[in-house]
Design a protein around this motif. Structure first.
Motif, short mmCIF file in Angstrom:
data_model
loop_
_atom_site.label_atom_id
_atom_site.label_comp_id
_atom_site.label_asym_id
_atom_site.label_seq_id
_atom_site.Cartn_x
_atom_site.Cartn_y
_atom_site.Cartn_z
N ASN A 31 0.82 -1.22 0.00
CA ASN A 31 0.00 0.00 0.00
C ASN A 31 0.85 1.27 0.00
O ASN A 31 0.36 2.34 0.36
N ASN A 73 -12.59 -0.35 -0.64
CA ASN A 73 -11.40 -0.95 -0.01
C ASN A 73 -11.29 -2.40 -0.50
O ASN A 73 -12.20 -3.20 -0.28
N THR A 133 -7.53 4.43 9.33
CA THR A 133 -8.28 5.56 8.75
C THR A 133 -7.34 6.71 8.41
O THR A 133 -6.18 6.74 8.82
N TRP A 174 -6.76 -3.62 5.39
CA TRP A 174 -6.48 -2.18 5.34
C TRP A 174 -7.46 -1.46 6.26
O TRP A 174 -8.47 -0.93 5.82
N THR A 175 -7.16 -1.45 7.56
CA THR A 175 -8.10 -0.97 8.57
C THR A 175 -7.85 0.47 9.02
O THR A 175 -8.73 1.09 9.60
N GLN A 213 -0.46 4.46 -1.45
CA GLN A 213 -1.39 5.20 -0.61
C GLN A 213 -0.64 5.97 0.48
O GLN A 213 -1.05 7.05 0.89
N ASP A 269 -14.73 2.01 3.81
CA ASP A 269 -14.75 2.40 2.40
C ASP A 269 -15.22 1.22 1.55
O ASP A 269 -14.58 0.17 1.54
N SER A 306 -11.73 0.66 6.85
CA SER A 306 -12.53 -0.53 6.52
C SER A 306 -13.93 -0.17 6.04
O SER A 306 -14.59 -0.99 5.40
N PRO A 338 -10.99 -4.96 3.35
CA PRO A 338 -11.30 -4.22 4.58
C PRO A 338 -10.73 -4.84 5.85
O PRO A 338 -10.50 -4.13 6.83
N TYR A 372 -3.02 1.22 5.87
CA TYR A 372 -3.89 2.29 5.37
C TYR A 372 -4.14 2.13 3.88
O TYR A 372 -3.21 1.86 3.12
N TRP A 373 -5.40 2.32 3.47
CA TRP A 373 -5.74 2.29 2.05
C TRP A 373 -6.46 3.56 1.62
O TRP A 373 -6.17 4.13 0.57
N SER A 374 -7.40 4.03 2.43
CA SER A 374 -8.14 5.24 2.09
C SER A 374 -8.69 5.85 3.39
O SER A 374 -8.73 5.18 4.42
#
Length: 239
Positions: free
Chosen positions: A147, A188, A197, A194-195, A150, A185, A183, A191, A177-179
């Motif tokens: 990731n 994602n 925030t 990539w938990t 990101q 999103d 989770s 989820p 982190y992803w977005s």
């Protein structure tokens, strides 16, 4: 009669343009045991490989099938992974395939890869889409996380040495982190994995920037530099 004919032809067009197909949501991911040290002791973990579909969502669960991509070079040992179940839930446009990852001491100093290819089924006859092949990398040595594209908005350019500094500064094994919504999103791809925030990653970035400033103040004229990779020898900077 003419109206009925037009209606019928429209329906045929719709069915044709929305043929049910399936493809990987992405082209690769890396599972790194250094980010999950407890799983080295346990000996395994599970990775969710994300899929998207073409066509309509349906009122039933549909099974995803994949196979090893024999057209590509496979370097992972068979003992390192096991393909588990995969499906697209009822009324959904995305699904997941579970792959069990087994720890091996061979991973401590190497990166292994296995490539997966979508298999056509009665539910998903169309597979000649972008995203037919997915590469799953497995390792237990520090390296660019899956990731980082990101994370680089918060931490800048990548090197192994800089990533090690980030992990030491935060006390974390990884930054999942992803977005910004974590989770929650709906886009994602995993989820459960990539938990983190946006609020959390910003807080950690602020902490790392503080530690970087401390380091540079303690080493006047010799700021922290990338020790490897594309930016080797260049001072580390954060956005």
């Amino acid at each position: 009669a003419l109206f009925a004919g037009v209606s019928c032809s429209k329906e045929k067009v719709t069915l044709y343009t929305e043929a049910p197909g399936i493809y990987f949501n992405g082209f690769s991911t890396t599972y790194n045991f250094t980010e999950h040290p407890e799983n080295v002791e346990i000996g395994c973990d599970t990775v969710n490989i994300p899929f998207l579909i073409t066509g309509s969502a349906m009122d039933k669960e549909r099974v995803i099938k994949v196979r090893l991509s024999s057209e590509d070079t496979i370097t992972a040992e068979e003992s390192m992974y096991e393909l588990l179940s995969g499906s697209v839930p009822s009324r959904s446009y995305q699904g997941q395939l579970q792959v069990k990852i087994n720890y091996s001491p061979l991973l401590d100093d190497s990166v292994y890869v296995t490539r997966l290819r979508v298999v056509a089924t009665e539910d998903f006859p169309v597979t000649d889409l972008n995203g037919r092949v997915f590469s799953l990398y497995i390792t237990n040595k520090i390296g660019r996380p899956a990731n980082w594209s990101q994370l680089n908005n918060y931490f800048g350019e990548y090197s192994d040495s800089w990533y090690r500094f980030i992990l030491d500064a935060t006390g974390l094994p990884s930054l999942p982190y992803w977005s910004p919504r974590g989770s929650a999103d709906p886009n994602n791809p995993d989820p459960e994995r990539w938990t983190m925030t946006g609020t959390e990653v910003k807080a950690y970035a602020a902490l790392v920037k503080e530690k970087l400033t401390e380091y540079n103040n303690e080493h006047p004229g010799n700021p922290l530099k990338h020790e490897d990779g594309e930016y080797k020898g260049q001072p580390v900077t954060m956005p």
